[in-house]
Every structure is written in C-alpha cells, then in structure tokens.
Design a protein around this motif. Sequence first.
Motif, short mmCIF file in Angstrom:
data_model
loop_
_atom_site.label_atom_id
_atom_site.label_comp_id
_atom_site.label_asym_id
_atom_site.label_seq_id
_atom_site.Cartn_x
_atom_site.Cartn_y
_atom_site.Cartn_z
N THR B 137 72.18 -78.73 -33.59
CA THR B 137 72.92 -77.73 -34.36
C THR B 137 72.00 -77.06 -35.38
OG1 THR B 137 74.88 -79.10 -34.13
CG2 THR B 137 74.99 -77.31 -35.72
N ASP B 224 77.36 -69.71 -39.63
CA ASP B 224 78.48 -70.63 -39.86
C ASP B 224 78.44 -71.76 -38.85
OD1 ASP B 224 80.85 -71.86 -40.44
OD2 ASP B 224 82.06 -70.04 -40.36
N ILE B 227 82.99 -76.18 -37.64
CA ILE B 227 84.03 -76.09 -36.61
C ILE B 227 85.21 -76.89 -37.14
CG2 ILE B 227 84.69 -76.61 -34.24
CD1 ILE B 227 81.80 -76.34 -33.42
N CYS B 236 88.47 -72.67 -36.79
CA CYS B 236 87.81 -71.74 -37.72
C CYS B 236 86.55 -72.36 -38.28
CB CYS B 236 88.76 -71.33 -38.85
SG CYS B 236 89.04 -72.63 -40.05
N GLY B 237 85.71 -71.53 -38.87
CA GLY B 237 84.45 -72.00 -39.44
C GLY B 237 84.58 -72.33 -40.92
N THR B 252 77.88 -65.02 -37.93
CA THR B 252 78.27 -65.65 -36.66
C THR B 252 79.78 -65.90 -36.66
OG1 THR B 252 77.93 -67.87 -37.56
CG2 THR B 252 76.06 -66.85 -36.45
N VAL B 254 83.24 -67.96 -35.34
CA VAL B 254 83.61 -69.31 -34.87
C VAL B 254 84.99 -69.21 -34.23
CG1 VAL B 254 84.16 -71.70 -35.51
CG2 VAL B 254 82.31 -70.49 -36.69
N PRO B 255 85.15 -69.50 -32.96
CA PRO B 255 84.11 -69.89 -31.99
C PRO B 255 83.30 -68.69 -31.52
CG PRO B 255 86.25 -69.78 -30.92
CD PRO B 255 86.49 -69.49 -32.37
N GLY B 259 77.91 -72.64 -31.89
CA GLY B 259 78.26 -73.68 -30.92
C GLY B 259 77.61 -73.48 -29.56
#
Lengths: 286, 286
Positions: B137, B224, B227, B236-237, B252, B254-255, B259
């Motif tokens: 990550t 971000d 998760i 959501c982030g 970025t 999320v999603p 990820g």
Amino acid sequence: MELLKGAAVSAGIRQEVETLIKDLDRAPVLAIVRVGEKPDDLSYERNAVKKMEAFGLKARSYVFDAEISDADFKKAFVKINEEPEVDGILVLRPLPKQIRETDIERMIDPAKDVDGISPASLAGVFAGDETGFAPCTAEAVVEMLKAYGIPIAGRRAVVVGRSMVVGRPLAMLLLKENATVTICHTKTEDLPAVCRQAQILAAAAGRPRMLGRDHVGKGAAVLDVGINVDPDGNLCGDVDLAAIEDIAAAATPVPGGIGAVTTAVLARHTALAAGRRKKAAKGRRG
Amino acid sequence: MELLKGAAVSAGIRQEVETLIKDLDRAPVLAIVRVGEKPDDLSYERNAVKKMEAFGLKARSYVFDAEISDADFKKAFVKINEEPEVDGILVLRPLPKQIRETDIERMIDPAKDVDGISPASLAGVFAGDETGFAPCTAEAVVEMLKAYGIPIAGRRAVVVGRSMVVGRPLAMLLLKENATVTICHTKTEDLPAVCRQAQILAAAAGRPRMLGRDHVGKGAAVLDVGINVDPDGNLCGDVDLAAIEDIAAAATPVPGGIGAVTTAVLARHTALAAGRRKKAAKGRRG
C-alpha cells in the motif's frame, strides 16, 4: 536562552547505571572495535573509555590495522561477537572501504548491539517497539529533552539530516514520544522556513554552523548533534549558537552538549545488555 | 481537480509484470494466508486473486479456522514458508489475538515477504535501501504519484497516520524520493494547519472522511489510503472528496484509487521474488 548541558544529564544516567550494575555479578564489558587510527575515532574512543570507567563498566579496545582485509576483519569480528564476557559492542564507523560494513551490521549479535546498527535493532526503532537498542546519539537527544523537562508530545519537531546513525532514528524516537515530526535534508526546499516552524529543532546534518538566525523560531529548543571542525580548526556544531541566542529558548552547546549524553546512553545500553544476558543465561540453566 | 485513478496505473504495472514473467519458466505463485472469515480479508483476498490471475500469476489461498491455536498455525505457516513453489506470501492481518503476529513477522522468509512485514524488509525500507519489499500500500502511493507525473523531490509531503502497514513506511518511501516529510497522528496539535502545508497529502489514518476542506492546501495532491465503511454502509476513504474538489489539484477516489495499485504492486513484488529465487537457485547449482 538556557544552555542545555550534557554533564548534568549524564550524571542522572550515571545513577541509573549504578543501580543496574548492582544487580550484576561483575562489571559489564563494552568492546570498542576500531579499524585504523582516524582522529575522530580516537577521540570518541577516549571519551567512551573514560565514561565507562567512571560509570563502573569496563571498556576493551579491539584495534585493527587500517589495511586489514574484509575476510580477516570478519573472522576477528565473529570472535568478539561470541566472546562470553563481552556485553556490548561499539563499532567505530565508517569502516575502511575494503570492509563491507553492511555485512558487519548483519553479523553483530542483536543482544550486544548497543549502538543500534543491526537490521533487527533498526526495525525495532522504526516500529517504536523495545526490541533492540536505538543508536546512542539519537537517544541522547530525547534524553536531553526529557531531562530538561521540555515537552515533546504534540509539539512540532524538525530533524535536519536523514542518516541512519542519527536523523532517521531520531525522527522515529521523537515520533514515539508523540511529536509531529518533519525530516529535512539537502533536497528540502526553503529549509529556513521549515526549520522556523519547529518547537524542537534537531540538527544532525554534519555541516559546521549551517543553521543560524533564519532557521530558528522564537522560543524553540535547539538540539545540536553536529561535531565539526571549522576552518579555523575549532570544534563546532551544526548550529551557530551565538546567532540564535536571543531567539531560541534553549540550546545545547558543542562541545558540552549531546556528546556527553551519548556516551552515558552507551553505558546504560551496555549495562542493560549485561542484565538481559544474565537473565537469558539463567533462563537457559533452568 | 484531477481524479487520480488506480486502473490506469495498474495497467502500466501489468506490462512490467508481463515482461518479468516472460523470463520465468512458470507462473509465479502468491500464497494468501487467511485466518477466519472477516469480510475485509475476504474482500481483499478476492481482489488479490483476481489481479494475480489477470496479470498471469497464480494465487493459492491457505485458509485456517479463526480459532486455530498459535502452535498449530505456526506449524502450518512453516510449511507454506518452505513450499518450493511459493514465491510470495501475503498474510491477511491483523491475525486473531491468540496468534503472536510478531513471531510470524520474524518467521516469514524475507525472500518471500512480498508485503514487507519482516524486520529485515522494514529495516531496508527505513534505511531506504533495496534489501526487501516495501508494504504494497505504501509503495502504491509513490507509484501513483510517479505515474501521474506529480513531482516529489523537494516537495512538502505530509503523511497522516503512523502505522507500520502504511504511515511509517510511506514516510520513508517519500523521503527516499527526496520529499520533505512530516508524519502526523492522533496527538498532532492543529492537524489542519500542518496538513494545509502539504503539497502532497497522504491520508492513512483509517477514519472515514476525517480530512476535509480545512486540511487541504490550494493545489495539493491528495492520496487517500483509507478504506472505511461510513455510518450509511458506504465504502469511503479518509478524505471527504466532495469537500476538497475546488482546492486540491488532484486526488484519488475510494474505491478506484490506491487499492487497485496496491494489488498490482503485490503482483510485481511476487514476480520479482520469483525472478530472484530463480536466480538464487541457479547460483546454487553453480
């Protein structure tokens, strides 16, 4: 500006070390491993030996020719590493180029790694756990702050320098104390502006008097890890102390600051290592 | 505001991975180790398996009962660790409480440690060297920045969160790219002010939409890593994307953001590990 002096902090650590030693059957032994005769190494070794003796430990110097081969040095190092009487090992670095220093970092017994050079020790410092010992200089900075009652938690700390000997481990130790930590280096844009935001400013760049008036915010505590020789041949730190006198709230002098605490921390690590080894041996005997 | 999408970056990594696999005799194998049936784990596993297959790798799931004892799990783990066909191991964490996770971190073969959990891998990340693999990550964040041509060197980066899974390793990877890095956490005073200084803001706190308008400086790139599931049950982030739309230069979703890059990095690490293992085996055969 208050001068943060190493001697007083060292004296406090001395008491701790004396208590630790009381629980042992013998004086803890620090092996100092030196290759060649570099003046920096000799000076550090002299201070370390003096401190160990003053604190009730023993120091043994293992000295090798500057030209020793990688293989010969490693053979000798394995012996020191395995020596039952040796509780802690301090390798004076950098080693000469022909010796693969990363191999030595991986070879050192983590239980004897009192200056935090092994991957196991450093992973522990990175994670903020108690696996191994941190590099002594980095720990000395935190020790100085605590001894003088300077709050760390929640404060903005800026570390100038990102070496594995001081900068990075120091950043992690300050993070462990809940500071908000910024790491600066040669590629940092507008270094003075970043440094001025620091409530705790730690200089570990290794450049004589590189931090001056422009780098210090009103009321900051300034910790100077640098030990440099200026063009006139005088010992000096990374901070221009005279220039920040009316801005900083507190600062460490060089010499007389972090250095004295570093060797005291080294003594404490060695006494702690001896205690852990005693306990482990007892465990093995059942 | 530009949306930084994971799919495009993942597609780029796919090409790299295909090139890596061409040099191997067989498809690299990722072992996914899961204990219990936590929804988060199942979802991550599903995505990882899908990605491995899409990229030409094989994924093998090793599933254990949530109640398995520490001893039984370790016995099974040693077998997976030693399995010659397994090139990389992903342990879905946190493991249930009865299993000593730190032991598993120390047991995993560093050569197969494709998600950077071992002390050896983490010491390498800390030092900024190429010893092992970084946590996927953390690496995905840097990968995203590079793929979108967002400059890192000299820029101010702020990482919110200090876990060993993302925050700390990410700080070190950004430092390696010569950013000036600040690490924030729950004890940080005036978090919004610190975050607003970031040209690169990475959110890895694991708290739904905790970063909003107050935390983002004009023109920042916002990454971000969070998760989370919000109170309404939506994914959501850590960032409130709608709130920062007119402030950030890029962010970025999320999603659809970090990820997808994370599992792509996992595939690359596994292919790299397979290549290194092949080379090492060849070396041993002479």
